[in-house]
Write an enzyme that holds these catalytic residues in place. Structure first.
Site, PDB file in Angstrom:
ATOM      1  CD  GLU A 119      39.368  38.677  37.139  1.00  0.00           C
ATOM      2  OE1 GLU A 119      40.540  38.728  37.489  1.00  0.00           O
ATOM      3  OE2 GLU A 119      38.493  39.441  37.569  1.00  0.00           O
ATOM      4  CB  CYS A 132      29.171  37.485  38.072  1.00  0.00           C
ATOM      5  SG  CYS A 132      29.479  38.804  36.904  1.00  0.00           S
ATOM      6  CB  CYS A 139      34.085  44.703  26.049  1.00  0.00           C
ATOM      7  SG  CYS A 139      32.382  45.113  25.592  1.00  0.00           S
ATOM      8  CB  CYS A 143      30.906  51.596  28.858  1.00  0.00           C
ATOM      9  SG  CYS A 143      29.727  50.730  27.801  1.00  0.00           S
ATOM     10  CB  CYS A 146      33.106  49.596  31.748  1.00  0.00           C
ATOM     11  SG  CYS A 146      33.393  47.808  31.698  1.00  0.00           S
ATOM     12  N   GLY A 204      32.598  41.433  28.757  1.00  0.00           N
ATOM     13  CA  GLY A 204      32.057  41.288  27.408  1.00  0.00           C
ATOM     14  C   GLY A 204      30.597  41.672  27.253  1.00  0.00           C
ATOM     15  CD  GLU A 205      26.276  43.645  24.954  1.00  0.00           C
ATOM     16  OE1 GLU A 205      26.306  44.516  25.835  1.00  0.00           O
ATOM     17  OE2 GLU A 205      25.331  42.834  24.838  1.00  0.00           O
ATOM     18  CB  SER A 236      23.862  42.462  32.046  1.00  0.00           C
ATOM     19  OG  SER A 236      24.111  43.851  32.060  1.00  0.00           O
ATOM     20  CB  SER A 258      24.293  48.650  31.009  1.00  0.00           C
ATOM     21  OG  SER A 258      24.672  47.406  31.524  1.00  0.00           O
ATOM     22  CG  LEU A 259      18.854  53.672  31.302  1.00  0.00           C
ATOM     23  CD1 LEU A 259      18.571  53.478  29.820  1.00  0.00           C
ATOM     24  CD2 LEU A 259      17.547  53.864  32.069  1.00  0.00           C
ATOM     25  CG  HIS A 260      25.017  52.788  33.177  1.00  0.00           C
ATOM     26  ND1 HIS A 260      24.747  52.171  34.385  1.00  0.00           N
ATOM     27  CD2 HIS A 260      25.634  51.844  32.421  1.00  0.00           C
ATOM     28  CE1 HIS A 260      25.193  50.919  34.344  1.00  0.00           C
ATOM     29  NE2 HIS A 260      25.725  50.701  33.169  1.00  0.00           N
ATOM     30  CG  ASN A 335      32.732  48.719  42.066  1.00  0.00           C
ATOM     31  OD1 ASN A 335      32.799  48.853  43.280  1.00  0.00           O
ATOM     32  ND2 ASN A 335      31.772  48.033  41.479  1.00  0.00           N
ATOM     33  CB  CYS A 378      30.263  45.803  38.252  1.00  0.00           C
ATOM     34  SG  CYS A 378      28.856  44.824  38.615  1.00  0.00           S
TER      35      CYS A 378
HETATM   36  N1  SAH Z   1      28.461  44.240  28.682  1.00  0.00           N
HETATM   37  C1  SAH Z   1      27.305  44.014  29.448  1.00  0.00           C
HETATM   38  C2  SAH Z   1      27.519  43.111  30.649  1.00  0.00           C
HETATM   39  C3  SAH Z   1      28.801  43.258  31.431  1.00  0.00           C
HETATM   40  S1  SAH Z   1      28.980  44.673  32.445  1.00  0.00           S
HETATM   41  C4  SAH Z   1      26.716  45.334  29.908  1.00  0.00           C
HETATM   42  O1  SAH Z   1      27.346  46.354  29.727  1.00  0.00           O
HETATM   43  O2  SAH Z   1      25.589  45.312  30.404  1.00  0.00           O
HETATM   44  C5  SAH Z   1      27.932  44.355  33.853  1.00  0.00           C
HETATM   45  C6  SAH Z   1      27.461  45.632  34.545  1.00  0.00           C
HETATM   46  O3  SAH Z   1      28.521  46.274  35.266  1.00  0.00           O
HETATM   47  C7  SAH Z   1      26.945  46.679  33.572  1.00  0.00           C
HETATM   48  O4  SAH Z   1      25.759  47.283  34.032  1.00  0.00           O
HETATM   49  C8  SAH Z   1      28.070  47.665  33.559  1.00  0.00           C
HETATM   50  O5  SAH Z   1      27.633  48.908  33.094  1.00  0.00           O
HETATM   51  C9  SAH Z   1      28.494  47.662  35.009  1.00  0.00           C
HETATM   52  N2  SAH Z   1      29.819  48.252  35.250  1.00  0.00           N
HETATM   53  C10 SAH Z   1      30.883  48.250  34.432  1.00  0.00           C
HETATM   54  N3  SAH Z   1      31.917  48.899  35.005  1.00  0.00           N
HETATM   55  C11 SAH Z   1      31.513  49.320  36.215  1.00  0.00           C
HETATM   56  C12 SAH Z   1      32.147  50.028  37.286  1.00  0.00           C
HETATM   57  N4  SAH Z   1      33.402  50.422  37.203  1.00  0.00           N
HETATM   58  N5  SAH Z   1      31.409  50.264  38.384  1.00  0.00           N
HETATM   59  C13 SAH Z   1      30.134  49.841  38.484  1.00  0.00           C
HETATM   60  N6  SAH Z   1      29.496  49.164  37.519  1.00  0.00           N
HETATM   61  C14 SAH Z   1      30.167  48.902  36.386  1.00  0.00           C
HETATM   62 FE1  SF4 Z   2      31.557  46.286  27.438  1.00  0.00          FE
HETATM   63 FE2  SF4 Z   2      29.554  46.173  29.265  1.00  0.00          FE
HETATM   64 FE3  SF4 Z   2      31.957  47.258  29.887  1.00  0.00          FE
HETATM   65 FE4  SF4 Z   2      30.331  48.543  28.213  1.00  0.00          FE
HETATM   66  S1  SF4 Z   2      29.935  48.078  30.409  1.00  0.00           S
HETATM   67  S2  SF4 Z   2      32.562  48.237  27.944  1.00  0.00           S
HETATM   68  S3  SF4 Z   2      29.421  46.839  27.116  1.00  0.00           S
HETATM   69  S4  SF4 Z   2      31.566  45.111  29.363  1.00  0.00           S
END
Ligand code: SAH
Ligand code: SF4
Length: 404
Positions: A119, A132, A139, A143, A146, A204-205, A236, A258-260, A335, A378
């Site tokens: 997508e 985006c 991936c 996480c 995600c 993806g990463e 990212s 993506s610190l979180h 989300n 996201c």
């Molecule tokens: N893999 C890379 C880039 C893709 S994810 C990464 O992890 O950075 C892009 C962003 O969306 C990241 O910051 C990820 O942590 C965030 N993300 C993933 N799932 C999400 C969700 N359900 N709600 C909000 N943000 C999310």
């Molecule tokens: Fe992969 Fe980024 Fe999702 Fe983590 S947040 S599973 S690295 S796409």
């Protein structure tokens, strides 16, 4: 929400690798090789690549016949061997807020059971238009918040498939010079039509597909072509520490992390790659990111998870942690997706968290959710298509039996 295009009926016909490859999406080296393969002499290659480059990436042409400064003879040879086809659109959805989401089907490879899908999302804002894009199908990382993390990796995208997302989005929003409105007639206001920014925040990463993503961003940033400034391209990463400096040196784009979480114990759970590259190492790599300055800050993404990482204490710890790093903070409301174990923080908690961050000097850090009605936000990418697939399955096998 409006679905303006849906080719779901062709879903069953798995796309095989096309007999004629497309030149749209190729980098200069591959384009040169493609021209060499149909007999363009070495001494003409540079000039011919430049000609085609401009037609493909400045004008966005879809037919070799439009390349008026290329001889008829060469145009015929090109058309015999190649196409300028775009990635195949499975569906295109337009949100009430103007966000557009495309589900795209990639050619199936020999070993793949079905054609993989990715997508890509376009988000128009007042002062910019952000695309985006995805770098992998699925991936390898997991996480826990995600949705992409629940899908196993199918494969890395080729460089041309990454560039192809930009080319296709430009087609669909009429973002080429002199372009007609897209077929659905829903022309966006001119201020919203341009793709000014690209973020590698789709599926993806990207640092696990380093070479292809770097090649693709070279094409995107090429001043004679798509001409996106490297300062308007953001990669990212979940924190692939050993590749961060190399990315800065070789690609020189903006960086988002993506610190979180502010504690290793929690980040180990939310972003499991933290077990290999813990927070201190990640932040050290950030401090050393080539080109880092107050004008080129790193964005720290922080997903707001109710009762997990959203306390005022967490906010204070975040500010302390980032001290001394030229940084922006992006608070992302979580989300939810079907089956996810988390909830989005309450609005009051997000505001309180944002207050602490604001008081420390970081401006308006909450990312407004966009395209929620089309599941374009996201972490939601592909959830709709999976639902569709479930529907498809029940249509062919009402008993639910026999499906792998
Ligand atoms: N893999 C890379 C880039 C893709 S994810 C990464 O992890 O950075 C892009 C962003 O969306 C990241 O910051 C990820 O942590 C965030 N993300 C993933 N799932 C999400 C969700 N359900 N709600 C909000 N943000 C999310
Ligand atoms: Fe992969 Fe980024 Fe999702 Fe983590 S947040 S599973 S690295 S796409």
């Amino acid at each position: 929400m409006v679905t303006v295009l849906d080719t779901a009926q062709t879903r069953a016909a798995a796309t095989e690798l096309p007999a004629k490859p497309s030149l749209a999406g190729l980098d200069r080296v591959r384009l040169g090789a493609a021209l060499g393969a149909i007999g363009v002499p070495d001494k003409q290659l540079r000039m011919r690549v430049n000609q085609l480059w401009s037609w493909i990436y400045v004008r966005g042409v879809t037919s070799f016949d439009d390349m008026t400064d290329v001889s008829k003879d060469l145009r015929a040879k090109l058309a015999d061997a190649y196409t300028l086809d775009r990635l195949e659109i499975v569906s295109e959805q337009v949100s009430i807020d103007g966000t557009r989401k495309w589900l795209l089907r990639l050619p199936k490879r020999g070993h793949e059971a079905k054609a993989p899908e990715i997508e890509c999302v376009y988000i128009p804002e007042e002062d910019r238009g952000t695309l985006c894009i995805s770098s992998q199908v699925g991936c390898t990382l997991t996480c826990t918040f995600c949705h992409t993390g629940t899908q196993r990796l199918v494969r890395n995208l080729e460089a041309e498939e990454i560039v192809g997302q930009i080319v296709l989005a430009r087609d669909r929003i009429g973002d080429w010079p002199g372009a007609e409105p897209p077929g659905d007639g829903r022309l966006l206001p001119t201020t919203e039509r341009k793709i000014t920014n690209v973020v590698l925040m789709g599926m993806g990463e990207p640092l696990y597909n380093f070479d292809n993503v770097r090649t693709a961003m070279e094409v995107a940033a090429d001043g004679e072509g798509l001409s996106l400034s490297r300062r308007r391209i953001t990669l990212s990463t979940s924190g692939v520490v050993p590749e961060i400096a190399r990315w800065g040196e070789e690609a020189g784009t903006m960086l988002a992390i993506s610190l979180h979480a502010v504690r290793d114990e929690l980040r180990d759970v939310l972003v499991p790659i933290n077990k290999r590259y813990p927070i201190a190492e990640l932040l050290e790599a950030c401090r050393n990111y080539p080109g880092l300055s107050n004008a080129r800050r790193i964005t720290f993404e922080y997903v707001m998870l109710k009762g997990v990482n959203d306390s005022a204490e967490d906010a204070k710890a975040l500010v302390r942690l980032l001290k001394g790093i030229p940084a922006k903070i992006n608070l992302i409301p979580f989300n939810p997706w079907p089956g996810s174990a988390y909830e989005c923080s309450d609005w009051e908690a997000i505001e309180a968290f944002a207050d602490v961050v604001n008081r420390a000097g970081y401006a308006s850090p909450v990312r407004t959710p966009r395209g929620r009605d089309i599941l374009a936000a996201c972490g939601q990418l592909r959830s709709e298509s999976e639902k569709l697939r479930a529907k498809d399955r029940s249509a062919v096998a009402p008993s639910g039996a026999g499906e792998a």
